[in-house]
Scaffold this motif. Structure first.
Motif, PDB file in Angstrom:
ATOM      1  N   PHE A 150      48.364  86.656  78.045  1.00  0.00           N
ATOM      2  CA  PHE A 150      47.712  87.129  76.937  1.00  0.00           C
ATOM      3  C   PHE A 150      46.034  87.005  77.256  1.00  0.00           C
ATOM      4  O   PHE A 150      45.363  87.959  76.964  1.00  0.00           O
ATOM      5  N   GLN A 151      45.611  85.739  77.981  1.00  0.00           N
ATOM      6  CA  GLN A 151      44.285  85.778  78.378  1.00  0.00           C
ATOM      7  C   GLN A 151      43.534  86.949  79.421  1.00  0.00           C
ATOM      8  O   GLN A 151      42.694  87.447  79.363  1.00  0.00           O
ATOM      9  N   LEU A 152      44.758  87.214  80.233  1.00  0.00           N
ATOM     10  CA  LEU A 152      44.348  88.065  81.300  1.00  0.00           C
ATOM     11  C   LEU A 152      44.274  89.487  80.675  1.00  0.00           C
ATOM     12  O   LEU A 152      43.419  90.326  80.884  1.00  0.00           O
ATOM     13  N   PHE A 270      35.766  73.658  70.848  1.00  0.00           N
ATOM     14  CA  PHE A 270      35.403  73.403  72.211  1.00  0.00           C
ATOM     15  C   PHE A 270      35.314  74.561  73.110  1.00  0.00           C
ATOM     16  O   PHE A 270      34.575  74.887  73.784  1.00  0.00           O
ATOM     17  N   GLN A 271      36.711  75.464  72.745  1.00  0.00           N
ATOM     18  CA  GLN A 271      36.586  76.470  73.673  1.00  0.00           C
ATOM     19  C   GLN A 271      35.206  77.479  73.454  1.00  0.00           C
ATOM     20  O   GLN A 271      34.680  78.191  74.268  1.00  0.00           O
ATOM     21  N   GLN A 272      35.011  77.458  72.107  1.00  0.00           N
ATOM     22  CA  GLN A 272      33.764  78.318  71.698  1.00  0.00           C
ATOM     23  C   GLN A 272      32.423  77.840  71.681  1.00  0.00           C
ATOM     24  O   GLN A 272      31.589  78.342  72.264  1.00  0.00           O
ATOM     25  N   ILE A 273      32.305  76.558  71.286  1.00  0.00           N
ATOM     26  CA  ILE A 273      30.939  76.065  71.192  1.00  0.00           C
ATOM     27  C   ILE A 273      30.297  75.429  72.520  1.00  0.00           C
ATOM     28  O   ILE A 273      29.103  75.380  72.679  1.00  0.00           O
ATOM     29  N   ILE A 276      30.951  80.361  75.861  1.00  0.00           N
ATOM     30  CA  ILE A 276      31.467  81.526  76.236  1.00  0.00           C
ATOM     31  C   ILE A 276      31.123  82.938  75.963  1.00  0.00           C
ATOM     32  O   ILE A 276      30.587  83.780  76.529  1.00  0.00           O
ATOM     33  N   ASN A 277      30.969  82.861  74.472  1.00  0.00           N
ATOM     34  CA  ASN A 277      30.609  84.276  74.063  1.00  0.00           C
ATOM     35  C   ASN A 277      29.111  84.475  73.910  1.00  0.00           C
ATOM     36  O   ASN A 277      28.677  85.802  73.662  1.00  0.00           O
ATOM     37  N   THR A 278      28.445  83.517  73.956  1.00  0.00           N
ATOM     38  CA  THR A 278      26.928  83.737  74.233  1.00  0.00           C
ATOM     39  C   THR A 278      26.888  84.462  75.561  1.00  0.00           C
ATOM     40  O   THR A 278      25.967  85.191  75.544  1.00  0.00           O
ATOM     41  N   LEU A 307      34.217  89.552  87.197  1.00  0.00           N
ATOM     42  CA  LEU A 307      34.564  88.323  87.547  1.00  0.00           C
ATOM     43  C   LEU A 307      35.500  87.641  86.525  1.00  0.00           C
ATOM     44  O   LEU A 307      36.517  86.858  87.080  1.00  0.00           O
ATOM     45  N   ASN A 308      35.156  87.726  85.207  1.00  0.00           N
ATOM     46  CA  ASN A 308      36.086  87.196  84.464  1.00  0.00           C
ATOM     47  C   ASN A 308      37.497  87.470  84.573  1.00  0.00           C
ATOM     48  O   ASN A 308      38.668  86.615  84.415  1.00  0.00           O
ATOM     49  N   PHE A 309      37.770  88.789  84.779  1.00  0.00           N
ATOM     50  CA  PHE A 309      39.045  89.332  84.925  1.00  0.00           C
ATOM     51  C   PHE A 309      39.595  88.763  86.227  1.00  0.00           C
ATOM     52  O   PHE A 309      40.839  88.272  86.316  1.00  0.00           O
ATOM     53  N   PHE A 378      42.990  77.442  76.162  1.00  0.00           N
ATOM     54  CA  PHE A 378      43.306  77.185  74.516  1.00  0.00           C
ATOM     55  C   PHE A 378      44.617  77.806  74.117  1.00  0.00           C
ATOM     56  O   PHE A 378      45.177  77.286  73.334  1.00  0.00           O
ATOM     57  N   TRP A 379      44.782  79.149  74.733  1.00  0.00           N
ATOM     58  CA  TRP A 379      45.926  79.878  74.089  1.00  0.00           C
ATOM     59  C   TRP A 379      47.315  79.272  74.441  1.00  0.00           C
ATOM     60  O   TRP A 379      48.156  79.114  73.692  1.00  0.00           O
ATOM     61  N   VAL A 380      47.472  78.852  75.774  1.00  0.00           N
ATOM     62  CA  VAL A 380      48.525  78.176  76.193  1.00  0.00           C
ATOM     63  C   VAL A 380      48.873  76.854  75.189  1.00  0.00           C
ATOM     64  O   VAL A 380      49.961  76.646  74.665  1.00  0.00           O
ATOM     65  N   ILE A 401      39.838  78.226  62.784  1.00  0.00           N
ATOM     66  CA  ILE A 401      38.804  77.402  63.209  1.00  0.00           C
ATOM     67  C   ILE A 401      38.107  77.820  64.354  1.00  0.00           C
ATOM     68  O   ILE A 401      37.002  77.938  64.527  1.00  0.00           O
ATOM     69  N   GLN A 402      39.004  78.295  65.019  1.00  0.00           N
ATOM     70  CA  GLN A 402      38.415  78.846  66.455  1.00  0.00           C
ATOM     71  C   GLN A 402      37.643  80.307  66.252  1.00  0.00           C
ATOM     72  O   GLN A 402      36.613  80.277  66.842  1.00  0.00           O
ATOM     73  N   TRP A 403      38.188  80.995  65.336  1.00  0.00           N
ATOM     74  CA  TRP A 403      37.372  82.126  65.098  1.00  0.00           C
ATOM     75  C   TRP A 403      36.168  81.770  64.348  1.00  0.00           C
ATOM     76  O   TRP A 403      35.134  82.525  64.404  1.00  0.00           O
TER      77      TRP A 403
HETATM   78  C1  BGC Z   1      38.020  83.676  74.101  1.00  0.00           C
HETATM   79  C2  BGC Z   1      37.208  84.515  73.491  1.00  0.00           C
HETATM   80  C3  BGC Z   1      36.409  84.848  74.799  1.00  0.00           C
HETATM   81  C4  BGC Z   1      37.497  85.415  75.797  1.00  0.00           C
HETATM   82  C5  BGC Z   1      36.519  85.737  77.244  1.00  0.00           C
HETATM   83  C6  BGC Z   1      38.850  83.909  75.144  1.00  0.00           C
HETATM   84  O1  BGC Z   1      39.901  83.228  75.357  1.00  0.00           O
HETATM   85  O2  BGC Z   1      38.944  83.269  73.010  1.00  0.00           O
HETATM   86  O3  BGC Z   1      36.293  84.171  72.457  1.00  0.00           O
HETATM   87  O4  BGC Z   1      35.639  86.305  74.508  1.00  0.00           O
HETATM   88  O5  BGC Z   1      38.250  84.438  76.248  1.00  0.00           O
HETATM   89  O6  BGC Z   1      37.288  86.044  78.297  1.00  0.00           O
END
Ligand code: BGC
Length: 482
Positions: A150-152, A270-273, A276-278, A307-309, A378-380, A401-403
């Protein structure tokens, strides 16, 4: 009699394929998530010109998706106890299509904001239910890598969006960029018509025979572990039924449920703050602050998407081989460290020389560490840690809350960067990283290689037995005809 080798292999191939197809189709939802969040960084420039929108109007166009997703995640909690997981994913595909078409034909910025809200709603539904559906339908040993798919898919969607943005950059055809999202949405809808329902959902609805049929399709029907798994699911559902019916608020009077929910919520925050999305939404802005011109900033952003991918591909190969906790701790150490380096660079460097490359290296380092750990982590974990009696609603609360954290960070980051400057903002993100380390070390359980029911049993053991959380009953006798 010895089994014949060829048919056995043939069989094995077919059910393994089935599981992969299930996960790949569901992963299409992740692709839509990534595409729709990633595309706006490029499209906003042209939307601004076409509609003569102010900076705050653009802010609304950008953040409408995260706000819609927040509402979608919240609504999914209510939906998961009424509609099948598969049904919700189908619904989200339809909502994706409606949102994409509305955005592509939007005659005004107001309609565009509504369309982005609708797209966000679909992302909220699918990001809550898809990991849940995958975790419930695939075998334990590959659950981590399947949910990580899902993350991929999210990272592939972001990368695709960056590429599509680059292709349409000259013509400024932002409507086409929106319209293209209908293709994966249609594929998702068709795909979801073909895959089976979650066996756990079926058992919850009392259809044990149907659940067995599904498990026989997606597992090796000759392996005794398949029947065992069904019995574990039935036992967990029966255990859940034996407990008096209670609302989530009542469930949360139990210290056990509160602790688990707190862990889930903490993981999302914590995944967000930690930042990452900055980077995902604002990399060009950060790079321009670090002295780069617009075109090299855009190019570097494409590099970040790639790189993220790629780092997520690597993560996918090791997910089920390394403990979740270990990888979360290692990844977060790298994330906090690279944010600290970025902060120090902003504090002491004027970006006339090597400093800007240190900044780029920090961003690349952060993305790599995130992608191999917290990106999928986080998703797992969100799909794994909750006991059945609060699973649907708790995932929904955790994701809402994550959103919410995503929404706040993406809204506040540009404002804070402009008023405080880079050093304190990135320093703060690094400190959040340190807090995330302490949180993970103290509270996050190891879930790797354990059945969902086993994870639930371990939470109970860890919390000790209280009135609100009765001990697990002895394993039930196998159901005779179920
Ligand atoms: C996060 C997203 C982020 C993305 C980046 C996801 O796991 O929930 O907020 O933009 O990863 O790859």
């Amino acid at each position: 009699m010895m089994p014949l080798v060829a048919p056995e292999h043939g069989h094995r191939y077919s059910y393994r394929t089935h599981v992969w197809v299930t996960a790949a189709i569901a992963g299409m939802a992740g692709m839509l998530f990534g595409y729709d969040t990633g595309m706006i960084s490029g499209a906003q420039l042209f939307i601004e010109q076409d509609f003569h929108v102010s900076a705050s109007g653009i802010g609304l166009v950008v953040s409408a998706v995260t706000f819609g997703a927040l509402v979608g995640a919240l609504l999914s909690g209510w939906l998961t106890s009424r509609v099948s997981r598969r049904g919700i994913v189908k619904l989200s595909a339809v909502v994706f299509i409606v949102g994409a078409v509305l955005a592509a034909v939007a005659p005004s910025v107001g309609v565009l904001i509504v369309a982005r809200l609708v797209i966000g709603l679909a992302i909220g539904f699918s990001s809550t239910v898809v990991p849940l559906y995958i975790a419930e339908i695939v075998p334990v040993r590959s659950r981590g890598s399947m949910v990580a798919l899902f993350q991929l898919a999210i990272t592939a969607g972001i990368l695709l969006a960056y590429l599509v943005n680059a292709v349409f950059a000259h013509s400024g055809e932002w409507r086409a960029v929106f319209a293209l999202a209908t293709v994966p949405a249609l594929m998702l809808l068709v795909g979801m018509l073909l895959v089976p329902m979650s066996p756990r959902w079926l058992v919850m609805r009392g259809s044990v025979d149907e659940a067995r049929t599904v498990l026989d399709e997606v597992r090796d029907p000759d392996d005794p572990a398949t029947e065992e798994e069904l019995q574990q699911i039935v036992a967990a559902v029966e255990e859940d039924r034996r407990r008096p019916r209670q609302s989530l608020a009542q469930a949360l009077t139990s210290p056990l449920a509160r602790t688990i929910l707190m862990v889930g919520i903490g993981l999302g925050i914590f995944q967000q703050i930690t930042g990452i999305n900055t980077i995902i939404y604002y990399a060009p802005t950060i790079l321009k602050e670090a002295g780069f011109g617009t075109s090299s900033a855009t190019l570097t952003t494409a590099g970040i998407g790639t790189l993220n991918f790629l780092a997520t591909v690597v993560a996918l190969m090791v997910v089920d081989r390394v403990g979740r906790r270990t990888i979360l701790l290692a990844g977060m150490s790298g994330m906090a460290l690279t944010m600290a380096v970025l902060s120090i660079t902003f504090a002491i460097d004027d970006f006339s020389g090597a400093g800007r490359w240190v900044a780029v290296a920090s961003l690349f380092g952060f993305i790599t560490c995130f992608a191999i750990s917290w990106g999928w982590g986080f998703w797992v974990l969100a799909a794994e840690i909750y006991p059945l009696f609060i699973r649907g609603q708790a995932i929904s609360i955790g994701n809402t809350i994550q959103w919410g954290a995503n929404f706040l960070i993406s809204l506040l980051f540009p404002i804070l960067l402009a008023s405080w400057g880079g050093a304190p903002v990135f320093g703060m993100l690094a400190l959040f990283g340190v807090a995330a380390l302490v949180f993970t070390y103290r509270l996050v359980p190891e879930t790797s290689g354990k059945a969902l029911e086993q994870i639930e049993a371990e939470w109970r053991r860890r919390a000790g037995v209280t009135d609100a959380d009765p001990p697990l009953p002895a394993p039930p006798a196998p159901l005779a005809s179920a």
